[in-house]
Write a protein that holds these residues in place. Structure first.
Motif, mmCIF file in Angstrom:
data_model
loop_
_atom_site.group_PDB
_atom_site.id
_atom_site.type_symbol
_atom_site.label_atom_id
_atom_site.label_comp_id
_atom_site.label_asym_id
_atom_site.label_seq_id
_atom_site.Cartn_x
_atom_site.Cartn_y
_atom_site.Cartn_z
ATOM 1 N N SER A 21 13.989 -7.404 160.140
ATOM 2 C CA SER A 21 14.822 -8.601 160.244
ATOM 3 C C SER A 21 16.081 -8.424 159.409
ATOM 4 O O SER A 21 16.054 -7.779 158.365
ATOM 5 C CB SER A 21 14.042 -9.825 159.740
ATOM 6 O OG SER A 21 14.851 -10.974 159.792
ATOM 7 N N ASN A 22 17.193 -9.006 159.881
ATOM 8 C CA ASN A 22 18.436 -8.976 159.091
ATOM 9 C C ASN A 22 18.597 -10.239 158.263
ATOM 10 O O ASN A 22 19.490 -10.313 157.433
ATOM 11 C CB ASN A 22 19.644 -8.824 160.020
ATOM 12 C CG ASN A 22 19.814 -7.416 160.506
ATOM 13 O OD1 ASN A 22 18.913 -6.604 160.425
ATOM 14 N ND2 ASN A 22 20.980 -7.114 161.021
ATOM 15 N N GLU A 23 17.755 -11.249 158.518
ATOM 16 C CA GLU A 23 17.829 -12.509 157.780
ATOM 17 C C GLU A 23 16.466 -12.767 157.156
ATOM 18 O O GLU A 23 15.472 -12.926 157.857
ATOM 19 C CB GLU A 23 18.207 -13.651 158.716
ATOM 20 C CG GLU A 23 18.582 -14.912 157.984
ATOM 21 C CD GLU A 23 19.194 -15.943 158.911
ATOM 22 O OE1 GLU A 23 18.528 -16.969 159.127
ATOM 23 O OE2 GLU A 23 20.313 -15.707 159.406
ATOM 24 N N LEU A 24 16.436 -12.782 155.814
ATOM 25 C CA LEU A 24 15.172 -12.856 155.089
ATOM 26 C C LEU A 24 15.229 -13.891 153.981
ATOM 27 O O LEU A 24 16.285 -14.106 153.384
ATOM 28 C CB LEU A 24 14.871 -11.499 154.445
ATOM 29 C CG LEU A 24 14.820 -10.327 155.400
ATOM 30 C CD1 LEU A 24 15.501 -9.124 154.825
ATOM 31 C CD2 LEU A 24 13.383 -10.026 155.728
ATOM 32 N N GLU A 25 14.074 -14.493 153.693
ATOM 33 C CA GLU A 25 13.977 -15.384 152.541
ATOM 34 C C GLU A 25 13.798 -14.524 151.293
ATOM 35 O O GLU A 25 13.167 -13.461 151.342
ATOM 36 C CB GLU A 25 12.796 -16.332 152.685
ATOM 37 C CG GLU A 25 13.029 -17.422 153.697
ATOM 38 C CD GLU A 25 11.914 -18.456 153.695
ATOM 39 O OE1 GLU A 25 10.983 -18.368 152.868
ATOM 40 O OE2 GLU A 25 11.984 -19.356 154.543
ATOM 41 N N GLU A 26 14.350 -15.024 150.178
ATOM 42 C CA GLU A 26 14.204 -14.344 148.902
ATOM 43 C C GLU A 26 12.720 -14.113 148.614
ATOM 44 O O GLU A 26 11.878 -14.955 148.903
ATOM 45 C CB GLU A 26 14.828 -15.213 147.811
ATOM 46 C CG GLU A 26 14.801 -14.616 146.437
ATOM 47 C CD GLU A 26 15.458 -15.518 145.410
ATOM 48 O OE1 GLU A 26 15.778 -15.012 144.337
ATOM 49 O OE2 GLU A 26 15.641 -16.720 145.670
ATOM 50 N N LYS A 49 19.087 2.171 149.692
ATOM 51 C CA LYS A 49 19.664 0.826 149.768
ATOM 52 C C LYS A 49 21.089 0.914 149.244
ATOM 53 O O LYS A 49 21.341 1.512 148.201
ATOM 54 C CB LYS A 49 18.859 -0.160 148.911
ATOM 55 C CG LYS A 49 19.437 -1.578 148.959
ATOM 56 C CD LYS A 49 18.669 -2.518 148.054
ATOM 57 C CE LYS A 49 19.118 -2.299 146.630
ATOM 58 N NZ LYS A 49 18.625 -3.280 145.678
ATOM 59 N N HIS A 50 22.020 0.322 149.996
ATOM 60 C CA HIS A 50 23.420 0.253 149.573
ATOM 61 C C HIS A 50 23.729 -1.205 149.253
ATOM 62 O O HIS A 50 23.789 -2.036 150.166
ATOM 63 C CB HIS A 50 24.354 0.708 150.700
ATOM 64 C CG HIS A 50 24.215 2.145 151.059
ATOM 65 N ND1 HIS A 50 25.060 3.108 150.582
ATOM 66 C CD2 HIS A 50 23.329 2.800 151.862
ATOM 67 C CE1 HIS A 50 24.708 4.285 151.075
ATOM 68 N NE2 HIS A 50 23.650 4.110 151.850
ATOM 69 N N ALA A 51 23.897 -1.522 147.979
ATOM 70 C CA ALA A 51 24.276 -2.880 147.591
ATOM 71 C C ALA A 51 25.671 -3.181 148.126
ATOM 72 O O ALA A 51 26.499 -2.273 148.276
ATOM 73 C CB ALA A 51 24.237 -3.034 146.072
ATOM 74 N N ARG A 85 17.441 -11.950 145.588
ATOM 75 C CA ARG A 85 18.720 -12.615 145.841
ATOM 76 C C ARG A 85 19.890 -11.634 145.789
ATOM 77 O O ARG A 85 20.800 -11.684 146.602
ATOM 78 C CB ARG A 85 18.922 -13.731 144.813
ATOM 79 C CG ARG A 85 20.122 -14.596 145.089
ATOM 80 C CD ARG A 85 20.236 -15.711 144.091
ATOM 81 N NE ARG A 85 19.036 -16.551 144.207
ATOM 82 C CZ ARG A 85 18.815 -17.642 143.506
ATOM 83 N NH1 ARG A 85 19.683 -18.036 142.607
ATOM 84 N NH2 ARG A 85 17.724 -18.347 143.675
ATOM 85 N N GLY A 86 19.843 -10.682 144.856
ATOM 86 C CA GLY A 86 20.921 -9.701 144.696
ATOM 87 C C GLY A 86 21.045 -8.723 145.849
ATOM 88 O O GLY A 86 22.024 -7.987 145.941
ATOM 89 N N ASP A 87 20.057 -8.694 146.752
ATOM 90 C CA ASP A 87 20.128 -7.810 147.916
ATOM 91 C C ASP A 87 20.962 -8.398 149.052
ATOM 92 O O ASP A 87 21.184 -7.721 150.066
ATOM 93 C CB ASP A 87 18.717 -7.505 148.450
ATOM 94 C CG ASP A 87 17.922 -6.606 147.511
ATOM 95 O OD1 ASP A 87 18.532 -5.774 146.807
ATOM 96 O OD2 ASP A 87 16.681 -6.740 147.492
ATOM 97 N N ASN A 88 21.423 -9.635 148.909
ATOM 98 C CA ASN A 88 22.237 -10.246 149.959
ATOM 99 C C ASN A 88 23.447 -9.352 150.254
ATOM 100 O O ASN A 88 24.165 -8.931 149.355
ATOM 101 C CB ASN A 88 22.717 -11.641 149.537
ATOM 102 C CG ASN A 88 23.394 -12.365 150.680
ATOM 103 O OD1 ASN A 88 22.846 -12.467 151.770
ATOM 104 N ND2 ASN A 88 24.593 -12.856 150.422
ATOM 105 N N ILE A 113 22.036 -7.179 155.492
ATOM 106 C CA ILE A 113 21.038 -8.252 155.517
ATOM 107 C C ILE A 113 21.561 -9.501 154.834
ATOM 108 O O ILE A 113 22.454 -9.434 153.976
ATOM 109 C CB ILE A 113 19.701 -7.820 154.866
ATOM 110 C CG1 ILE A 113 19.887 -7.475 153.381
ATOM 111 C CG2 ILE A 113 19.069 -6.669 155.634
ATOM 112 C CD1 ILE A 113 18.580 -7.317 152.623
ATOM 113 N N SER A 114 21.000 -10.629 155.221
ATOM 114 C CA SER A 114 21.287 -11.910 154.564
ATOM 115 C C SER A 114 20.016 -12.371 153.882
ATOM 116 O O SER A 114 18.955 -12.433 154.517
ATOM 117 C CB SER A 114 21.711 -12.969 155.584
ATOM 118 O OG SER A 114 22.909 -12.603 156.205
ATOM 119 N N VAL A 115 20.117 -12.655 152.601
ATOM 120 C CA VAL A 115 18.969 -13.160 151.847
ATOM 121 C C VAL A 115 19.186 -14.648 151.628
ATOM 122 O O VAL A 115 20.182 -15.081 151.061
ATOM 123 C CB VAL A 115 18.818 -12.425 150.486
ATOM 124 C CG1 VAL A 115 17.639 -13.002 149.705
ATOM 125 C CG2 VAL A 115 18.647 -10.934 150.711
#
Length: 122
Positions: A21-26, A49-51, A85-88, A113-115
């Motif tokens: 998924s590209n949209e995830l809950e924290e 992972k690329h911040a 949250r910082g993975d947004n 992704i959206s967190v």
């Protein structure tokens, strides 16, 4: 007389990379699935992972090193990663690696992704 020869081959571009998924809950987990030809004689798959605000990828998973006598070796992996949250805005990258590749090997990247932060009501 006995002759030995070693067949070698660089890792090739990742065949398949999918995130669940590209949209995830924290604090939820995202599934990362990847398959690639890791070449020969030894190879593995790495997931990075690329911040959003960083130029330096962080390695979050390395598969076991696969040894093969053949020219190619296809490897498939699945890895669960818990988002914060910082993975947004982060994106993920799957690369195939072996001793003949320098740095990050041939790879595919995911979309960002959206967190979503979950707020509690009292």
């Amino acid at each position: 007389m006995i002759s030995f020869f070693l067949i070698t081959g660089k890792a090739k571009k990742t065949n398949f990379f999918q995130i669940s998924s590209n949209e995830l809950e924290e604090k939820s987990s995202v599934g990362l699935n990847c398959s690639a030809d890791v070449g020969a004689p030894k190879g593995n798959i790495k997931i990075w992972k690329h911040a959003q605000n960083s130029n330096t990828p962080e390695m979050i998973y390395t598969s076991k090193e696969i040894h093969t006598e053949n020219c190619t070796n296809s490897v498939s992996v699945s890895h669960m990663y818990k988002v914060i949250r910082g993975d947004n805005g982060a994106l993920f990258q799957c690369s195939s690696q072996n001793s003949l590749n320098n740095g990050v090997g041939p790879s595919l990247k995911s979309g960002r992704i959206s967190v979503i932060c979950k707020f509690r009501s009292f």
